[in-house]
Design a protein around this motif. Structure first.
Motif, short mmCIF file in Angstrom:
data_model
loop_
_atom_site.label_atom_id
_atom_site.label_comp_id
_atom_site.label_asym_id
_atom_site.label_seq_id
_atom_site.Cartn_x
_atom_site.Cartn_y
_atom_site.Cartn_z
N GLU A 123 -22.71 -4.55 25.79
CA GLU A 123 -24.16 -4.27 25.81
C GLU A 123 -24.60 -3.58 27.10
N ALA A 124 -23.66 -3.31 28.00
CA ALA A 124 -24.02 -2.69 29.29
C ALA A 124 -24.40 -1.23 29.13
N GLU A 125 -25.19 -0.73 30.08
CA GLU A 125 -25.39 0.72 30.19
C GLU A 125 -24.05 1.33 30.55
N PRO A 126 -23.61 2.33 29.78
CA PRO A 126 -22.31 2.94 30.11
C PRO A 126 -22.33 3.55 31.51
N LYS A 127 -21.32 3.20 32.30
CA LYS A 127 -21.14 3.77 33.63
C LYS A 127 -19.72 4.27 33.77
N GLY A 128 -18.80 3.36 33.48
CA GLY A 128 -17.39 3.76 33.46
C GLY A 128 -16.80 4.13 34.80
N ASP A 129 -17.43 3.66 35.90
CA ASP A 129 -16.89 4.05 37.22
C ASP A 129 -16.19 2.90 37.95
N PHE A 130 -16.06 1.75 37.28
CA PHE A 130 -15.36 0.60 37.86
C PHE A 130 -15.99 0.09 39.15
N SER A 131 -17.26 0.42 39.40
CA SER A 131 -17.91 -0.11 40.59
C SER A 131 -18.23 -1.60 40.39
N THR A 132 -18.61 -2.25 41.48
CA THR A 132 -18.87 -3.70 41.43
C THR A 132 -19.91 -4.05 40.36
N PHE A 133 -20.86 -3.15 40.15
CA PHE A 133 -21.93 -3.43 39.19
C PHE A 133 -21.79 -2.64 37.89
N ASP A 134 -20.57 -2.16 37.63
CA ASP A 134 -20.30 -1.47 36.37
C ASP A 134 -19.92 -2.52 35.32
N TYR A 135 -20.95 -3.10 34.70
CA TYR A 135 -20.70 -4.19 33.75
C TYR A 135 -19.94 -3.73 32.52
N GLU A 136 -20.01 -2.45 32.20
CA GLU A 136 -19.23 -1.96 31.06
C GLU A 136 -17.73 -2.18 31.30
N MET A 137 -17.32 -2.14 32.55
CA MET A 137 -15.90 -2.29 32.86
C MET A 137 -15.54 -3.70 33.31
N LYS A 138 -16.38 -4.67 32.94
CA LYS A 138 -16.01 -6.05 33.23
C LYS A 138 -14.73 -6.41 32.49
N ARG A 139 -13.86 -7.17 33.15
CA ARG A 139 -12.58 -7.59 32.58
C ARG A 139 -12.53 -9.11 32.33
N LYS A 140 -13.08 -9.89 33.25
CA LYS A 140 -12.79 -11.33 33.29
C LYS A 140 -13.81 -12.14 32.49
N ASN A 141 -13.75 -13.46 32.64
CA ASN A 141 -14.71 -14.32 31.94
C ASN A 141 -15.92 -14.56 32.84
N CYS A 142 -16.71 -15.58 32.54
CA CYS A 142 -17.96 -15.80 33.27
C CYS A 142 -17.96 -17.09 34.06
N ASN A 143 -16.82 -17.50 34.57
CA ASN A 143 -16.77 -18.65 35.47
C ASN A 143 -17.21 -18.18 36.86
N VAL A 144 -18.38 -18.67 37.28
CA VAL A 144 -18.87 -18.27 38.61
C VAL A 144 -18.63 -19.35 39.66
N ASN A 145 -18.01 -20.47 39.24
CA ASN A 145 -17.90 -21.60 40.16
C ASN A 145 -16.91 -21.39 41.28
N ASP A 146 -15.98 -20.48 41.12
CA ASP A 146 -15.00 -20.25 42.17
C ASP A 146 -15.46 -19.21 43.17
N SER A 147 -16.61 -18.58 42.91
CA SER A 147 -17.18 -17.65 43.87
C SER A 147 -17.71 -18.43 45.07
N PRO A 148 -17.87 -17.77 46.22
CA PRO A 148 -18.52 -18.45 47.35
C PRO A 148 -19.91 -18.92 46.92
N PRO A 149 -20.42 -19.98 47.56
CA PRO A 149 -21.72 -20.55 47.12
C PRO A 149 -22.82 -19.50 46.95
#
Ligand code: 0X9
Ligand code: ZN
Length: 335
Positions: A123-149
């Protein structure tokens, strides 16, 4: 044409709707189910079982388990799983060879193992540039608990942290978990997670493989046109039945024109799906990387041609993944 007749990529709601609709239309042949654990964002992981007298799950028949989209951006993986399900359902009614195969087996298809990630990418806006905020190119799941607080708040899609939050479900299984080819960093695209099976997505697969007679398992990815088998790391002994394992992979590759090899030849990985399932159960396990141009290339190339076998990349004149997957099912039916 594809077995379903589709010409565009499905959304998450299409998968859920079609699975329920197929079960409603063919109540003796198709049964819809939900995996035991919902995802970090509370989504159901839905699948279907296809078999003669489908509700009679203790008939002792071998199970062929096809799954797609551990990796969010690899949309064709879900499409190929879904088309194979339609192949079996349509074929059961109209094709004697497929009817015979389905009659000897039980077929479980879970097209979207990682619905949180897939929905963000799809459902992301197509970007296709693999930047940090390129949600179209997300690979992983949505576990945010292992991120820093400071990043571990909010839903997966929200800032901060961008698309890089989450665990790689294909590094989270218990086979060689924590070894080479997996990262300890929460922001890496190959983050292994905090422990083997720390994720609901991989625990769901563990539940299914542990509770059913799964003799043949395929996990679908994109994009390198590969038929990969265990082991995932070079520095381990080969399977005792490597000749038969290789022969089965080579047979599939002869249909779709892909490269058949032990997965360490691509690069070392640990915690992957078939490296757990194969060494744990002894059932055949393969990662199929569907070919095509990009993680989700044009539908006609990455889905229609790769499934039907019309693209040069898929081996012109060959059966494509349709025939590769049917050959794999034949192995389950008549080992
Ligand atoms: O790195 C991966 O997880 C797979 N490639 S992808 O581009 N789809 O991310 C390949 C995994 C290969 N190794 C094993 N399956 N063991
Ligand atoms: Zn992948």
């Amino acid at each position: 044409a594809l077995p379903s007749g589709r010409t565009t990529y499905r959304h998450l709601y299409d998968y859920e709707f079609e699975i329920k609709e197929l079960a409603r239309k063919y109540p003796n042949l198709v049964s819809a189910f939900t995996m035991p654990e919902s995802t970090w964002e509370g989504r159901d992981v839905v699948g279907m079982e296809i078999a003669t007298d489908v509700k009679n799950i203790s008939d002792g028949k071998p199970v062929d388990f096809t799954m797609g989209v551990h990796h969010a951006r690899e949309w064709p993986a879900g499409e190929h799983a879904m088309e194979f399900a339609y192949e079996l359902i349509n074929g059961y009614n109209h094709d004697n060879a497929i009817r015979a195969l389905v009659g000897k087996t039980r077929n479980i298809v879970v097209p979207i193992i990682n619905p949180d990630g897939f929905d963000i990418s799809r459902e992301a806006e197509p970007k296709g540039d693999f930047s940090t905020f390129d949600y179209e190119m997300k690979r992983k799941n949505c576990n945010v608990n292992d991120s820093p607080p400071k990043y571990a708040t909010g839903v997966c899609k929200a800032n901060p942290g961008g698309r890089v939050r989450g665990t790689d479900p294909n590094r989270n299984y218990a086979g060689f978990w924590g070894g080479p080819g997996a990262s300890v960093s929460w922001s890496s695209d190959t983050f292994r997670g905090s422990a083997p099976f720390s994720e609901p997505e991989t625990r769901n697969v563990r539940w299914l493989v542990s509770s059913r007679q799964v003799t043949n398992l395929m996990t679908l990815h994109t994009v390198a046109a590969l038929v990969l088998r265990a082991p995932g790391i070079a520095d381990t002994r080969p399977p005792l039945d490597e000749p038969a394992y290789k022969a089965l992979g080579d047979k599939m590759a002869s249909r779709n024109g892909y490269t058949s090899e032990p997965s360490w030849q691509l690069y070392d990985t640990t915690g992957t799906t078939e490296d757990w399932s194969y060494w744990t159960t002894g059932g055949w396990g393969f990662t199929i990387e569907v070919g095509g141009n990009g993680f989700h290339g044009p539908y006609a190339d990455s889905v229609v041609a790769e499934y039907e076998g019309l693209a040069p990349a898929a081996g012109a004149g060959k059966g494509g993944n349709r025939q590769a997957f049917l050959d794999f099912l034949s192995n389950a039916a008549d080992p």
